[in-house]
Design an enzyme around this catalytic site. Structure first.
Site, PDB file in Angstrom:
ATOM      1  CG  ASP A   1      62.205   9.388  32.670  1.00 50.04           C
ATOM      2  OD1 ASP A   1      61.455   9.165  33.650  1.00 50.04           O
ATOM      3  OD2 ASP A   1      63.356   9.852  32.800  1.00 50.04           O
ATOM      4  CB  SER A   2      58.044   5.514  34.454  1.00 50.00           C
ATOM      5  OG  SER A   2      56.911   6.228  33.995  1.00 50.00           O
TER       6      SER A   2
ATOM      7  CG  ASP B   1      59.633  12.622  33.046  1.00 51.47           C
ATOM      8  OD1 ASP B   1      59.653  13.620  33.787  1.00 51.47           O
ATOM      9  OD2 ASP B   1      59.400  11.471  33.455  1.00 51.47           O
TER      10      ASP B   1
ATOM     11  CE  LYS C   1      58.054  14.073  36.155  1.00 58.37           C
ATOM     12  NZ  LYS C   1      59.318  13.343  36.412  1.00 58.37           N
TER      13      LYS C   1
ATOM     14  CD  GLU D   1      64.628  12.072  37.184  1.00 61.09           C
ATOM     15  OE1 GLU D   1      65.769  11.753  37.591  1.00 61.09           O
ATOM     16  OE2 GLU D   1      63.788  11.246  36.800  1.00 61.09           O
TER      17      GLU D   1
ATOM     18  CD  GLU E   1      60.150   8.815  42.104  1.00 60.76           C
ATOM     19  OE1 GLU E   1      60.273   9.610  41.144  1.00 60.76           O
ATOM     20  OE2 GLU E   1      60.216   7.574  41.978  1.00 60.76           O
TER      21      GLU E   1
HETATM   22  O1  KIV Z   1      58.722   8.905  34.868  1.00 61.92           O
HETATM   23  C1  KIV Z   1      57.778   8.931  35.651  1.00 61.92           C
HETATM   24  O2  KIV Z   1      56.756   8.243  35.505  1.00 61.92           O
HETATM   25  C2  KIV Z   1      57.896   9.805  36.806  1.00 61.92           C
HETATM   26  C3  KIV Z   1      57.006   9.475  37.968  1.00 61.92           C
HETATM   27  C4  KIV Z   1      57.629   8.381  38.745  1.00 61.92           C
HETATM   28  C5  KIV Z   1      56.739  10.671  38.779  1.00 61.92           C
HETATM   29  O3  KIV Z   1      58.699  10.685  36.833  1.00 61.92           O
END
Ligand code: KIV
Length: 266
Positions: free
Chosen positions: A46-47, A85, A114, A116, A183
Protein backbone atom coordinates in the site's frame (compact mmCIF):
# COMPACT_ATOMS: atom_id res chain seq x y z
CA UNK A 1 13.02 -25.79 -15.43
CA UNK A 2 12.28 -23.10 -12.86
CA UNK A 3 9.16 -23.61 -10.75
CA UNK A 4 6.83 -21.07 -9.20
CA UNK A 5 7.63 -19.83 -5.71
CA UNK A 6 5.59 -21.33 -2.89
CA UNK A 7 5.30 -20.86 0.87
CA UNK A 8 6.87 -24.28 1.46
CA UNK A 9 9.87 -23.32 -0.70
CA UNK A 10 10.26 -20.11 1.33
CA UNK A 11 10.28 -22.17 4.53
CA UNK A 12 12.89 -24.46 3.01
CA UNK A 13 15.00 -21.42 2.10
CA UNK A 14 14.82 -20.27 5.73
CA UNK A 15 15.94 -23.67 7.00
CA UNK A 16 18.81 -23.75 4.50
CA UNK A 17 19.86 -20.16 5.23
CA UNK A 18 19.14 -19.01 1.66
CA UNK A 19 18.12 -15.36 1.68
CA UNK A 20 14.65 -14.49 0.35
CA UNK A 21 14.40 -11.54 -2.05
CA UNK A 22 11.27 -9.42 -1.97
CA UNK A 23 10.57 -6.10 -3.69
CA UNK A 24 7.45 -4.02 -4.25
CA UNK A 25 5.76 -3.56 -7.65
CA UNK A 26 2.55 -1.86 -8.68
CA UNK A 27 2.09 -2.56 -12.41
CA UNK A 28 2.47 -5.29 -15.03
CA UNK A 29 5.71 -3.98 -16.55
CA UNK A 30 7.54 -4.02 -13.24
CA UNK A 31 5.86 -7.29 -12.24
CA UNK A 32 7.43 -8.81 -15.37
CA UNK A 33 10.82 -7.15 -14.79
CA UNK A 34 11.10 -8.21 -11.12
CA UNK A 35 9.96 -11.73 -11.89
CA UNK A 36 12.55 -11.97 -14.68
CA UNK A 37 15.25 -10.70 -12.30
CA UNK A 38 14.60 -13.61 -9.93
CA UNK A 39 12.73 -11.80 -7.15
CA UNK A 40 11.13 -14.49 -4.94
CA UNK A 41 8.24 -12.48 -3.53
CA UNK A 42 6.63 -9.45 -5.20
CA UNK A 43 4.77 -7.24 -2.75
CA UNK A 44 1.96 -5.05 -4.03
CA UNK A 45 2.38 -2.71 -1.09
CA UNK A 46 0.00 0.00 0.00
CA UNK A 47 3.12 2.17 -0.30
CA UNK A 48 1.52 2.72 -3.72
CA UNK A 49 -0.48 5.43 -1.97
CA UNK A 50 2.75 7.40 -1.60
CA UNK A 51 4.91 6.44 -4.59
CA UNK A 52 2.14 6.09 -7.22
CA UNK A 53 -0.70 8.26 -5.97
CA UNK A 54 1.38 10.98 -4.32
CA UNK A 55 -0.26 10.92 -0.90
CA UNK A 56 1.86 11.70 2.16
CA UNK A 57 0.80 8.45 3.92
CA UNK A 58 -0.68 5.04 3.03
CA UNK A 59 -3.93 5.80 4.86
CA UNK A 60 -6.00 6.93 1.82
CA UNK A 61 -5.39 3.67 -0.10
CA UNK A 62 -8.59 1.68 -0.71
CA UNK A 63 -9.44 -1.96 -1.44
CA UNK A 64 -10.27 -0.90 -5.03
CA UNK A 65 -6.74 0.51 -5.41
CA UNK A 66 -5.19 -2.70 -4.08
CA UNK A 67 -7.27 -4.95 -6.33
CA UNK A 68 -6.48 -2.79 -9.39
CA UNK A 69 -2.71 -2.75 -8.86
CA UNK A 70 -2.60 -6.40 -7.82
CA UNK A 71 -4.38 -7.42 -11.03
CA UNK A 72 -1.84 -5.45 -13.06
CA UNK A 73 1.20 -6.97 -11.31
CA UNK A 74 -0.30 -10.47 -11.55
CA UNK A 75 -0.50 -10.07 -15.33
CA UNK A 76 3.25 -9.43 -15.57
CA UNK A 77 4.36 -11.96 -12.98
CA UNK A 78 4.98 -15.66 -13.70
CA UNK A 79 7.06 -17.30 -10.97
CA UNK A 80 7.28 -15.00 -7.94
CA UNK A 81 4.91 -15.37 -5.01
CA UNK A 82 2.44 -12.47 -5.12
CA UNK A 83 1.85 -10.83 -1.74
CA UNK A 84 -0.69 -8.00 -1.47
CA UNK A 85 -1.34 -5.53 1.34
CA UNK A 86 -4.66 -5.27 3.12
CA UNK A 87 -5.06 -1.45 3.16
CA UNK A 88 -6.01 0.76 6.10
CA UNK A 89 -9.12 -0.53 7.90
CA UNK A 90 -9.58 -3.51 5.60
CA UNK A 91 -9.70 -5.72 8.71
CA UNK A 92 -11.94 -3.95 11.27
CA UNK A 93 -13.73 -7.26 11.98
CA UNK A 94 -13.08 -10.91 11.22
CA UNK A 95 -15.93 -10.97 8.71
CA UNK A 96 -14.68 -7.96 6.76
CA UNK A 97 -11.12 -9.30 6.83
CA UNK A 98 -12.38 -12.52 5.25
CA UNK A 99 -14.33 -10.63 2.58
CA UNK A 100 -11.41 -8.33 1.72
CA UNK A 101 -8.76 -11.07 1.74
CA UNK A 102 -10.99 -13.12 -0.55
CA UNK A 103 -11.26 -10.16 -2.95
CA UNK A 104 -7.48 -9.75 -3.05
CA UNK A 105 -7.10 -13.44 -3.87
CA UNK A 106 -10.01 -13.93 -6.28
CA UNK A 107 -9.97 -10.56 -8.08
CA UNK A 108 -6.38 -9.46 -7.49
CA UNK A 109 -4.54 -12.75 -7.85
CA UNK A 110 -2.87 -12.48 -4.42
CA UNK A 111 -1.25 -15.63 -3.06
CA UNK A 112 -0.51 -14.11 0.35
CA UNK A 113 -2.26 -11.20 2.06
CA UNK A 114 -0.24 -8.93 4.35
CA UNK A 115 -1.78 -7.11 7.27
CA UNK A 116 -0.33 -4.67 9.76
CA UNK A 117 -0.64 -5.30 13.48
CA UNK A 118 0.25 -7.66 16.26
CA UNK A 119 -1.94 -8.84 19.11
CA UNK A 120 -4.98 -7.02 17.82
CA UNK A 121 -4.90 -9.15 14.65
CA UNK A 122 -4.64 -12.56 16.35
CA UNK A 123 -8.29 -13.47 15.95
CA UNK A 124 -8.23 -12.37 12.31
CA UNK A 125 -5.03 -14.26 11.51
CA UNK A 126 -6.48 -17.38 13.18
CA UNK A 127 -9.60 -17.18 11.04
CA UNK A 128 -7.78 -16.42 7.77
CA UNK A 129 -5.42 -19.35 8.44
CA UNK A 130 -8.36 -21.62 9.27
CA UNK A 131 -9.83 -20.74 5.83
CA UNK A 132 -6.51 -21.49 4.08
CA UNK A 133 -5.79 -17.87 3.27
CA UNK A 134 -2.01 -17.38 3.43
CA UNK A 135 -1.04 -14.48 5.70
CA UNK A 136 2.00 -12.31 6.37
CA UNK A 137 1.78 -10.28 9.59
CA UNK A 138 3.58 -6.91 9.55
CA UNK A 139 5.19 -5.92 12.88
CA UNK A 140 7.46 -3.08 14.00
CA UNK A 141 6.75 0.22 12.29
CA UNK A 142 3.23 0.01 10.88
CA UNK A 143 2.82 2.89 8.42
CA UNK A 144 -1.01 2.71 8.57
CA UNK A 145 -0.68 3.86 12.22
CA UNK A 146 1.49 6.87 11.39
CA UNK A 147 -1.02 9.41 12.74
CA UNK A 148 -1.20 7.55 16.06
CA UNK A 149 2.59 7.07 16.20
CA UNK A 150 3.29 10.70 15.29
CA UNK A 151 5.92 9.77 12.68
CA UNK A 152 7.98 7.01 11.10
CA UNK A 153 10.24 5.80 13.93
CA UNK A 154 12.24 2.73 14.85
CA UNK A 155 10.10 0.38 16.98
CA UNK A 156 11.14 -2.00 19.78
CA UNK A 157 14.15 -0.11 21.15
CA UNK A 158 13.06 -0.28 24.80
CA UNK A 159 13.25 -3.69 26.56
CA UNK A 160 9.51 -3.80 27.24
CA UNK A 161 8.58 -2.98 23.62
CA UNK A 162 11.13 -5.50 22.34
CA UNK A 163 9.64 -8.24 24.52
CA UNK A 164 6.11 -7.32 23.42
CA UNK A 165 7.16 -7.60 19.74
CA UNK A 166 8.80 -10.98 20.28
CA UNK A 167 5.68 -12.18 22.13
CA UNK A 168 3.48 -10.91 19.27
CA UNK A 169 5.61 -12.72 16.70
CA UNK A 170 5.30 -15.99 18.62
CA UNK A 171 1.56 -15.51 19.11
CA UNK A 172 1.05 -14.73 15.41
CA UNK A 173 2.99 -17.84 14.46
CA UNK A 174 0.81 -19.91 16.80
CA UNK A 175 -2.29 -18.27 15.25
CA UNK A 176 -1.17 -19.50 11.83
CA UNK A 177 0.64 -16.67 10.08
CA UNK A 178 2.75 -18.00 7.21
CA UNK A 179 5.26 -15.16 7.18
CA UNK A 180 6.28 -12.15 9.24
CA UNK A 181 7.49 -8.78 8.04
CA UNK A 182 9.50 -6.56 10.40
CA UNK A 183 9.85 -2.86 9.57
CA UNK A 184 12.28 -0.47 11.28
CA UNK A 185 13.28 -2.79 14.11
CA UNK A 186 16.74 -2.87 15.76
CA UNK A 187 18.94 -5.48 14.12
CA UNK A 188 19.45 -7.53 17.30
CA UNK A 189 15.70 -7.77 17.99
CA UNK A 190 14.88 -8.65 14.36
CA UNK A 191 17.54 -11.37 14.43
CA UNK A 192 16.17 -12.75 17.73
CA UNK A 193 12.63 -12.83 16.29
CA UNK A 194 13.82 -14.50 13.07
CA UNK A 195 15.55 -17.19 15.11
CA UNK A 196 12.59 -17.68 17.48
CA UNK A 197 9.96 -18.42 14.80
CA UNK A 198 9.91 -21.10 12.13
CA UNK A 199 8.07 -19.00 9.53
CA UNK A 200 10.13 -16.85 7.13
CA UNK A 201 10.79 -13.31 8.37
CA UNK A 202 11.25 -10.53 5.80
CA UNK A 203 12.91 -7.35 7.04
CA UNK A 204 12.91 -3.75 5.92
CA UNK A 205 15.26 -1.61 7.99
CA UNK A 206 15.61 -4.61 10.31
CA UNK A 207 19.11 -5.88 9.58
CA UNK A 208 20.73 -8.81 7.87
CA UNK A 209 19.62 -11.39 10.47
CA UNK A 210 16.15 -11.64 8.88
CA UNK A 211 15.44 -14.50 6.47
CA UNK A 212 14.88 -12.08 3.61
CA UNK A 213 14.65 -8.43 2.65
CA UNK A 214 12.13 -6.12 1.05
CA UNK A 215 12.47 -2.53 -0.19
CA UNK A 216 10.17 -0.13 -1.98
CA UNK A 217 10.86 -0.24 -5.74
CA UNK A 218 10.80 3.53 -6.25
CA UNK A 219 13.33 4.01 -3.42
CA UNK A 220 15.87 1.63 -4.99
CA UNK A 221 15.38 3.27 -8.40
CA UNK A 222 15.97 6.74 -7.00
CA UNK A 223 12.62 8.13 -8.15
CA UNK A 224 10.89 8.59 -4.79
CA UNK A 225 10.05 12.24 -4.24
CA UNK A 226 11.27 13.70 -0.95
CA UNK A 227 13.00 11.88 1.87
CA UNK A 228 14.05 8.27 1.30
CA UNK A 229 14.40 6.09 4.43
CA UNK A 230 17.98 5.65 5.67
CA UNK A 231 17.67 1.87 5.44
CA UNK A 232 17.03 1.96 1.69
CA UNK A 233 19.65 2.08 -1.07
CA UNK A 234 19.66 3.62 -4.54
CA UNK A 235 20.67 0.77 -6.85
CA UNK A 236 20.58 3.01 -9.95
CA UNK A 237 23.93 4.41 -8.83
CA UNK A 238 26.46 2.69 -11.10
CA UNK A 239 23.78 0.76 -13.03
CA UNK A 240 23.15 1.27 -16.75
CA UNK A 241 19.53 0.15 -16.69
CA UNK A 242 16.65 -0.51 -14.33
CA UNK A 243 17.02 -4.25 -14.95
CA UNK A 244 20.68 -4.08 -13.93
CA UNK A 245 19.82 -2.11 -10.76
CA UNK A 246 17.19 -4.67 -9.75
CA UNK A 247 19.69 -7.44 -10.55
CA UNK A 248 22.23 -5.86 -8.18
CA UNK A 249 19.61 -5.69 -5.43
CA UNK A 250 18.73 -9.36 -5.95
CA UNK A 251 22.42 -10.36 -5.87
CA UNK A 252 23.21 -8.32 -2.75
CA UNK A 253 20.25 -9.70 -0.79
CA UNK A 254 21.12 -13.26 -1.89
CA UNK A 255 24.75 -13.03 -0.79
CA UNK A 256 23.96 -11.14 2.42
CA UNK A 257 25.86 -7.98 1.48
CA UNK A 258 22.61 -5.99 1.71
CA UNK A 259 21.79 -4.71 4.21
CA UNK A 260 25.05 -3.61 5.80
CA UNK A 261 25.36 -1.61 9.01
CA UNK A 262 24.73 1.68 7.21
CA UNK A 263 21.24 0.37 6.32
CA UNK A 264 20.00 -0.94 9.66
CA UNK A 265 19.34 0.33 13.18
CA UNK A 266 21.23 -0.77 16.31
O1 KIV B 1 3.51 -1.07 1.55
C1 KIV B 1 4.65 -1.49 1.47
O2 KIV B 1 5.37 -1.32 0.47
C2 KIV B 1 5.19 -2.20 2.61
C3 KIV B 1 6.68 -2.27 2.70
C4 KIV B 1 7.18 -1.00 3.27
C5 KIV B 1 7.11 -3.45 3.47
O3 KIV B 1 4.46 -2.64 3.45
Amino acid sequence: MATSMTLSRLREMKVQGEKIVCLTAYDASFGRLLDGAGVDVILVGDSLGMVIQGHSTTVPVTMEDMVYHSQAVAKGNRMALLMVDMPFMACPTVDLALVNATRLMQEGGAQVVKLEGGGVQLEIVTELARRSIPVCAHLGLQPQSVHKLGGYRVQGREAEAAKAMLDSALALEAAGTDMLLLECVPETLATAISQAVSVPVIGIGAGVGCDGQVLVLHDILGVTAGKVPRFSKNYMVGAESIAEAVGHYVAEVRDGSFPDEAHWFS
